[in-house]
Write a protein that holds these residues in place. Sequence first.
Motif, mmCIF file in Angstrom:
data_model
loop_
_atom_site.group_PDB
_atom_site.id
_atom_site.type_symbol
_atom_site.label_atom_id
_atom_site.label_comp_id
_atom_site.label_asym_id
_atom_site.label_seq_id
_atom_site.Cartn_x
_atom_site.Cartn_y
_atom_site.Cartn_z
ATOM 1 N N LEU A 15 7.842 -8.388 -45.908
ATOM 2 C CA LEU A 15 7.309 -8.756 -44.593
ATOM 3 C C LEU A 15 5.789 -8.845 -44.626
ATOM 4 C CD1 LEU A 15 9.382 -6.576 -42.095
ATOM 5 C CD2 LEU A 15 9.516 -9.048 -42.393
ATOM 6 N N LEU A 16 5.175 -7.920 -45.349
ATOM 7 C CA LEU A 16 3.713 -7.849 -45.376
ATOM 8 C C LEU A 16 3.097 -8.880 -46.307
ATOM 9 C CD1 LEU A 16 1.167 -6.411 -44.450
ATOM 10 C CD2 LEU A 16 1.528 -4.735 -46.253
ATOM 11 N N ILE A 17 3.664 -9.019 -47.492
ATOM 12 C CA ILE A 17 3.109 -9.921 -48.503
ATOM 13 C C ILE A 17 4.212 -10.903 -48.890
ATOM 14 C CG2 ILE A 17 2.031 -10.123 -50.778
ATOM 15 C CD1 ILE A 17 0.323 -8.429 -48.995
ATOM 16 N N ARG A 18 4.236 -12.037 -48.246
ATOM 17 C CA ARG A 18 5.265 -13.021 -48.540
ATOM 18 C C ARG A 18 4.620 -14.384 -48.710
ATOM 19 N NH1 ARG A 18 10.244 -13.897 -44.538
ATOM 20 N NH2 ARG A 18 10.482 -11.705 -45.008
ATOM 21 N N ARG A 19 5.014 -15.075 -49.753
ATOM 22 C CA ARG A 19 4.534 -16.434 -49.977
ATOM 23 C C ARG A 19 5.372 -17.396 -49.155
ATOM 24 N NH1 ARG A 19 2.407 -16.758 -55.864
ATOM 25 N NH2 ARG A 19 2.640 -14.633 -56.547
ATOM 26 N N GLU A 73 -1.262 -18.328 -51.368
ATOM 27 C CA GLU A 73 -2.191 -17.877 -50.339
ATOM 28 C C GLU A 73 -1.723 -18.206 -48.925
ATOM 29 O OE1 GLU A 73 -6.339 -18.404 -51.028
ATOM 30 O OE2 GLU A 73 -6.075 -18.489 -53.182
ATOM 31 N N VAL A 74 -0.560 -18.823 -48.784
ATOM 32 C CA VAL A 74 -0.036 -19.133 -47.457
ATOM 33 C C VAL A 74 0.959 -18.051 -47.083
ATOM 34 C CG1 VAL A 74 1.236 -20.784 -46.057
ATOM 35 C CG2 VAL A 74 -0.377 -21.602 -47.779
ATOM 36 N N ARG A 75 0.713 -17.387 -45.961
ATOM 37 C CA ARG A 75 1.545 -16.266 -45.563
ATOM 38 C C ARG A 75 2.484 -16.649 -44.428
ATOM 39 N NH1 ARG A 75 -1.709 -11.311 -43.967
ATOM 40 N NH2 ARG A 75 -2.351 -12.723 -42.347
ATOM 41 N N ASP A 76 3.530 -15.888 -44.298
ATOM 42 C CA ASP A 76 4.458 -16.004 -43.178
ATOM 43 C C ASP A 76 3.920 -15.102 -42.070
ATOM 44 O OD1 ASP A 76 6.512 -15.734 -41.354
ATOM 45 O OD2 ASP A 76 8.076 -15.872 -42.885
ATOM 46 N N PHE A 118 -5.171 -9.251 -44.316
ATOM 47 C CA PHE A 118 -5.714 -9.810 -45.555
ATOM 48 C C PHE A 118 -5.262 -11.259 -45.708
ATOM 49 C CE2 PHE A 118 -5.470 -10.491 -50.200
ATOM 50 C CZ PHE A 118 -6.777 -10.184 -50.536
ATOM 51 N N THR A 119 -6.213 -12.142 -45.984
ATOM 52 C CA THR A 119 -5.873 -13.559 -46.129
ATOM 53 C C THR A 119 -6.242 -14.116 -47.505
ATOM 54 O OG1 THR A 119 -7.995 -14.193 -45.135
ATOM 55 C CG2 THR A 119 -6.078 -14.043 -43.650
#
Length: 198
Positions: free
Chosen positions: A36-40, A46-49, A142-143
């Motif tokens: 959930l926190l770090i998902r491609r 670098e594109v997050r959900d 974080f982006t």
Amino acid sequence: MNKRFHKPVPVASLDTSDPRSDPSTQAELAHATAALLIRRVGDDPEVRDEAAVRRFVGLADELGIEVIAQMWSTAPAVSLPGSLWRLYALREWIRRQPAAASRWYAAGMHGQSVAEVVAGVETPPGPEEVARAADEILAGAFTGDYGVALLRAAAFVTVTARGRAVDEHEESVDLANFGALADDLVAAGRAWRAGHLD
């Protein structure tokens, strides 16, 4: 080798699951919350959900980041929850011992730097930068490139461990553990950049 779980955990089940449940369920929850926190999204690292990140932030507010981090703590080092646990633990150490972290980092920066060789980072970040990046990651703010963040944290740990080795003050830290932490962060960072940190 990354440990994979055959049964995905529906996001809705996170609300009703007890984090103190059996190890298999706890491992599944660790991976689900980390995802959930770090998902491609797609193939772009670098594109997050953003909806998933908001869901994680809601869970962290409800359960507490400490409870979620505890679930991550038993995950393999080179895994998404394992890497998040290591960043969380590093951030907590910096917060508990800021003077030591700063002093050891400064001492470790003198002389030739091996951090660039170990982690591929030209300028190792200081303790404030590492703690700030960890805060942003754990808050869902974080982006940047997660792999770079892991490599930079590893460079900080390497420099800090070298500084601790020459520091005369008597503050305890296991340098072998610091070395293992740096190695774990490097391996996780490289796995993320290669597209297979699960």
